[in-house]
Design a protein around this motif. Structure first.
Motif, PDB file in Angstrom:
ATOM      1  N   TYR A 161       1.042  -1.271   0.186  1.00 19.55           N
ATOM      2  CA  TYR A 161       0.074   0.073  -0.010  1.00 19.55           C
ATOM      3  C   TYR A 161       0.973   1.225  -0.025  1.00 19.55           C
ATOM      4  N   TYR A 162       1.813   1.272   0.990  1.00 14.62           N
ATOM      5  CA  TYR A 162       2.861   2.324   0.712  1.00 14.62           C
ATOM      6  C   TYR A 162       3.709   2.416  -0.452  1.00 14.62           C
ATOM      7  N   ILE A 163       4.275   1.375  -1.071  1.00 16.13           N
ATOM      8  CA  ILE A 163       5.052   1.362  -2.247  1.00 16.13           C
ATOM      9  C   ILE A 163       3.992   2.139  -3.327  1.00 16.13           C
ATOM     10  N   ILE A 164       2.763   1.281  -3.585  1.00 17.21           N
ATOM     11  CA  ILE A 164       2.118   1.828  -4.709  1.00 17.21           C
ATOM     12  C   ILE A 164       1.454   3.303  -4.537  1.00 17.21           C
ATOM     13  N   GLY A 165       1.296   3.680  -3.308  1.00 20.08           N
ATOM     14  CA  GLY A 165       0.895   4.903  -2.839  1.00 20.08           C
ATOM     15  C   GLY A 165       2.062   6.217  -3.264  1.00 20.08           C
ATOM     16  N   ILE A 166       3.189   5.776  -3.095  1.00 22.21           N
ATOM     17  CA  ILE A 166       4.362   6.563  -3.397  1.00 22.21           C
ATOM     18  C   ILE A 166       4.367   6.390  -4.998  1.00 22.21           C
ATOM     19  N   GLU A 167       4.095   5.355  -5.686  1.00 20.94           N
ATOM     20  CA  GLU A 167       4.091   5.390  -7.064  1.00 20.94           C
ATOM     21  C   GLU A 167       2.974   6.383  -7.747  1.00 20.94           C
ATOM     22  N   ILE A 222      -6.216  11.052  -5.587  1.00 27.12           N
ATOM     23  CA  ILE A 222      -4.955  11.494  -4.951  1.00 27.12           C
ATOM     24  C   ILE A 222      -4.882  12.906  -4.745  1.00 27.12           C
ATOM     25  N   ARG A 223      -5.188  13.620  -5.892  1.00 26.70           N
ATOM     26  CA  ARG A 223      -5.184  15.115  -5.488  1.00 26.70           C
ATOM     27  C   ARG A 223      -5.849  15.750  -4.316  1.00 26.70           C
ATOM     28  N   SER A 224      -7.184  14.995  -4.057  1.00 26.64           N
ATOM     29  CA  SER A 224      -8.072  15.525  -3.001  1.00 26.64           C
ATOM     30  C   SER A 224      -7.554  15.134  -1.493  1.00 26.64           C
ATOM     31  N   ALA A 225      -6.525  14.360  -1.643  1.00 25.76           N
ATOM     32  CA  ALA A 225      -5.653  14.100  -0.200  1.00 25.76           C
ATOM     33  C   ALA A 225      -4.433  14.820  -0.286  1.00 25.76           C
ATOM     34  N   GLU A 278       1.877   9.255   4.091  1.00 25.88           N
ATOM     35  CA  GLU A 278       0.929   8.400   4.969  1.00 25.88           C
ATOM     36  C   GLU A 278      -0.497   8.840   4.462  1.00 25.88           C
ATOM     37  N   GLN A 279      -1.037  10.091   3.887  1.00 23.98           N
ATOM     38  CA  GLN A 279      -2.124  10.441   3.196  1.00 23.98           C
ATOM     39  C   GLN A 279      -2.461   9.383   2.145  1.00 23.98           C
ATOM     40  N   ALA A 280      -1.641   9.202   1.138  1.00 22.33           N
ATOM     41  CA  ALA A 280      -1.719   8.137   0.208  1.00 22.33           C
ATOM     42  C   ALA A 280      -1.961   6.974   0.627  1.00 22.33           C
ATOM     43  N   TYR A 281      -1.133   6.463   1.635  1.00 23.75           N
ATOM     44  CA  TYR A 281      -1.242   5.182   2.157  1.00 23.75           C
ATOM     45  C   TYR A 281      -2.827   4.959   2.756  1.00 23.75           C
ATOM     46  N   GLN A 282      -3.147   5.968   3.461  1.00 24.49           N
ATOM     47  CA  GLN A 282      -4.479   5.927   4.057  1.00 24.49           C
ATOM     48  C   GLN A 282      -5.703   5.900   3.130  1.00 24.49           C
ATOM     49  N   LEU A 283      -5.484   6.710   2.205  1.00 28.16           N
ATOM     50  CA  LEU A 283      -6.671   6.833   1.154  1.00 28.16           C
ATOM     51  C   LEU A 283      -6.606   5.366   0.382  1.00 28.16           C
ATOM     52  N   PHE A 291     -10.466   5.453  -2.477  1.00 27.56           N
ATOM     53  CA  PHE A 291      -9.793   5.621  -4.084  1.00 27.56           C
ATOM     54  C   PHE A 291     -10.423   4.563  -5.037  1.00 27.56           C
ATOM     55  N   LEU A 292     -10.393   3.364  -4.490  1.00 24.83           N
ATOM     56  CA  LEU A 292     -10.706   2.308  -5.292  1.00 24.83           C
ATOM     57  C   LEU A 292     -12.240   2.357  -5.904  1.00 24.83           C
ATOM     58  N   ALA A 293     -12.902   2.904  -4.963  1.00 26.17           N
ATOM     59  CA  ALA A 293     -14.537   3.178  -5.133  1.00 26.17           C
ATOM     60  C   ALA A 293     -14.755   4.184  -6.156  1.00 26.17           C
ATOM     61  N   LYS A 294     -13.897   5.149  -6.190  1.00 21.39           N
ATOM     62  CA  LYS A 294     -13.965   6.069  -6.814  1.00 21.39           C
ATOM     63  C   LYS A 294     -13.586   5.822  -8.447  1.00 21.39           C
ATOM     64  N   VAL A 295     -12.747   5.082  -8.622  1.00 24.56           N
ATOM     65  CA  VAL A 295     -12.376   4.584  -9.936  1.00 24.56           C
ATOM     66  C   VAL A 295     -13.155   3.429 -10.306  1.00 24.56           C
ATOM     67  N   ARG A 296     -13.616   2.690  -9.904  1.00 19.25           N
ATOM     68  CA  ARG A 296     -14.776   1.713 -10.162  1.00 19.25           C
ATOM     69  C   ARG A 296     -15.703   2.274 -10.879  1.00 19.25           C
ATOM     70  N   ALA A 297     -16.303   3.302  -9.927  1.00 16.28           N
ATOM     71  CA  ALA A 297     -17.598   4.172 -10.321  1.00 16.28           C
ATOM     72  C   ALA A 297     -17.279   4.784 -11.718  1.00 16.28           C
ATOM     73  N   SER A 298     -16.101   5.041 -12.045  1.00 18.50           N
ATOM     74  CA  SER A 298     -15.672   6.026 -13.230  1.00 18.50           C
ATOM     75  C   SER A 298     -15.925   5.097 -14.240  1.00 18.50           C
ATOM     76  N   LEU A 299     -15.666   3.814 -14.028  1.00 13.64           N
ATOM     77  CA  LEU A 299     -15.619   2.822 -15.191  1.00 13.64           C
ATOM     78  C   LEU A 299     -16.889   2.250 -15.326  1.00 13.64           C
ATOM     79  N   ILE A 300     -17.963   2.331 -14.575  1.00 18.77           N
ATOM     80  CA  ILE A 300     -19.336   2.038 -14.654  1.00 18.77           C
ATOM     81  C   ILE A 300     -20.098   3.024 -15.688  1.00 18.77           C
TER      82      ILE A 300
END
Length: 507
Positions: free
Chosen positions: A435-441, A468-471, A486-491, A497-506
């Motif tokens: 989660y940290y590594i992907i958040g940093i990416e 991401i930019r909201s956080a 830490e903000q990215a990790y918690q998000l 984050f996942l819910a928002k992207v999933r919703a955009s694909l629907i």
């Protein structure tokens, strides 16, 4: 979370069910057919006891004491002593959600009628789950040849000993039972062994880990797509025709997901290709993620068999009116799946690290060094490379196999184990670091996108960028990056984050 009752029959529990009961506090109920099986199995236990047939854990001792005769008059005392003497767990205690998963998995297996346990014990699992009474459960001390040292602590609560958490309050079990209108159970023949002799700790927590793993791989796909936009990457490796000639299921799943995320992205304009071949961390991401998806699928299939089968020793064969010594508590099949999954996740981690490093390298991006907004006055993401590589080193060591590190115990009778709880715990620790590594990416990707300015993003990547930019705001000048990370990790962990992207694909 669904609030409908989960009907348990011993044969149809899923990883998703375990998650909803653990985290959604979904209530449970036993099917009528399962109740009939449990009662019939109990009747057979008493029938065998009357015949004085030698049965491990019934009228004979357990472990090295298998040769000791247990008289009928000693049944209650023996089973109580078994619970007390086997309560040997140590270390950090399980979260309430983990305890719920463990109790659910053990309850479901008892419903197969292969144990001979009294119905009151089966009902006590139901009561504890539905009344949200959660025994304090230490997590360390099981070698994985049945989690007896840990599950005994649930048995302690059933007989009124130990401590539990109820309504957020930690209190003695007896006090919690009084509040709930319950009484301590009186154990009979084979009851103690039925409570402790199971892999429910590793299987229950394992089910939760698999749910989390599915999400981290979905996140890895999303952030990879975001990084591809940040790089101005070549999308020819995402062409469906390329993957049709190498149709690994996981690979096909990942590339289909990434293509959906990148729908309407500027990357599909062929005249924008800056590179004939991108680095493999970009070019081969779907193959790498796909291997992890395949490992996840294998492990889920193996664990699903376990969740709906008996791991009891001895095993009551109700229809045949027999009870046989066995080794069905062996968990090596799905434990090896978790070890494979850990190795696969390390490949995901390493690739994410390489993509992140390359996003900070001007020769790959054409942007500023370390994505700084001002190369003369600020340093940007320079030092974060140390953070991700340190985390990846931890993942590398956590992915080392542990299932083969066992001793011969109990008078040399128990000379195999799989360390299943530790293997599962290591996999969860890997995911947490990911989660940290992907958040940093993701932080690097959105920074690069901002520096490029006015890109037409994909449906999913645009939602990911906005989330991401909201956080975390644009890195215009140097600041404490630990806060951003830490903000990215918690998000990412929150699911928002996942819910928002999933919703955009629907939509």
């Amino acid at each position: 979370m669904p609030n409908d009752v989960l009907i348990l029959d011993g044969q149809s529990l899923t990883v998703a069910d375990v998650y909803t009961v653990a985290y959604g506090r979904r209530p449970v109920q036993i099917s009528e057919e399962a109740i009939v099986r449990v009662k019939a199995s109990r009747d057979l236990i008493f029938e065998l006891a009357e015949q004085d047939v030698p049965v491990y854990g019934l009228n004979r001792g357990v472990g090295w004491n298998k040769d000791r005769v247990i008289d009928k008059a000693f049944f209650e005392r023996f089973n109580r002593n078994l619970i007390l003497s086997h309560s040997a767990g140590v270390g950090a205690e399980a979260a309430e959600e983990e305890v719920r998963a463990v109790m659910l998995v053990r309850l479901n297996a008892l419903l197969l009628g292969c144990t001979g346990v009294q119905l009151a014990i089966v009902q006590r699992y139901v009561d504890f789950l539905n009344l949200e009474i959660h025994p304090m459960l230490p997590l360390k001390g099981s070698v994985g040849a049945a989690d007896i040292t840990i599950l005994s602590h649930i048995g302690l609560s059933f007989i009124g000993e130990g401590e539990v958490v109820m309504n957020g309050e930690r209190l003695p079990t007896e006090a919690a039972m009084n509040k709930a209108g319950l009484k301590p159970l009186v154990l009979g023949p084979k009851d103690g062994l039925a409570i402790v002799s199971s892999n429910a700790l590793s299987a229950g927590t394992g089910a939760l880990v698999l749910h989390e793993c599915e999400e981290i791989l979905e996140l890895a796909d999303i952030v990879y797509a975001l990084s591809l936009e940040a790089l101005r990457g070549n999308v020819s490796p995402l062409d469906e025709a390329v993957h049709r000639v190498r149709p690994y299921k996981g690979q096909l799943k990942s590339v289909a997901h990434v293509r959906d995320i990148l729908k309407q992205s500027y990357l599909w304009n062929s005249n924008l290709v800056d590179s004939l071949q991108d680095p493999l961390s970009f070019r081969g991401a779907c193959q790498i993620h796909g291997a992890a998806y395949d490992a996840l699928q294998y492990t889920r299939e193996q664990l699903h068999i376990h969740l709906n089968s008996s791991d009891d020793n001895p095993c009551v064969l109700l229809e045949e009116k027999r009870i046989l010594s066995c080794a069905n508590f062996e968990s090596v099949s799905w434990t090896l799946g978790f070890e494979m999954l850990g190795s696969a996740l390390h490949h995901v981690s390493k690739s994410a690290c390489y993509r992140t490093i390359k996003l900070g390298t001007p020769s790959f991006t054409g942007l500023s060094r370390f994505l700084t907004a001002n190369e003369e006055y600020s340093i940007g993401y320079c030092t974060v490379q140390k953070t991700i590589t340190a985390l990846d080193a931890e993942i590398r060591h956590l992915s080392n196999p542990a299932s083969a590190d066992y001793f011969s115990l109990a008078g040399d009778l128990e000379d195999h184990a799989a360390n299943s709880p530790y293997v599962v715990a290591k996999t969860r620790d890997i995911i947490d670091r990911l989660y940290y590594i992907i958040g940093i990416e993701a932080l690097h990707a959105v920074q690069a996108i901002d520096l490029r300015k006015d890109l037409t993003q994909g449906l999913g990547t645009k939602a990911a960028y906005e989330s991401i930019r909201s956080a975390v705001p644009f890195l215009g000048e140097d600041r404490n990056l630990s806060i951003d990370i830490e903000q990215a990790y918690q998000l990412l962990k929150s699911g928002q984050f996942l819910a928002k992207v999933r919703a955009s694909l629907i939509n």
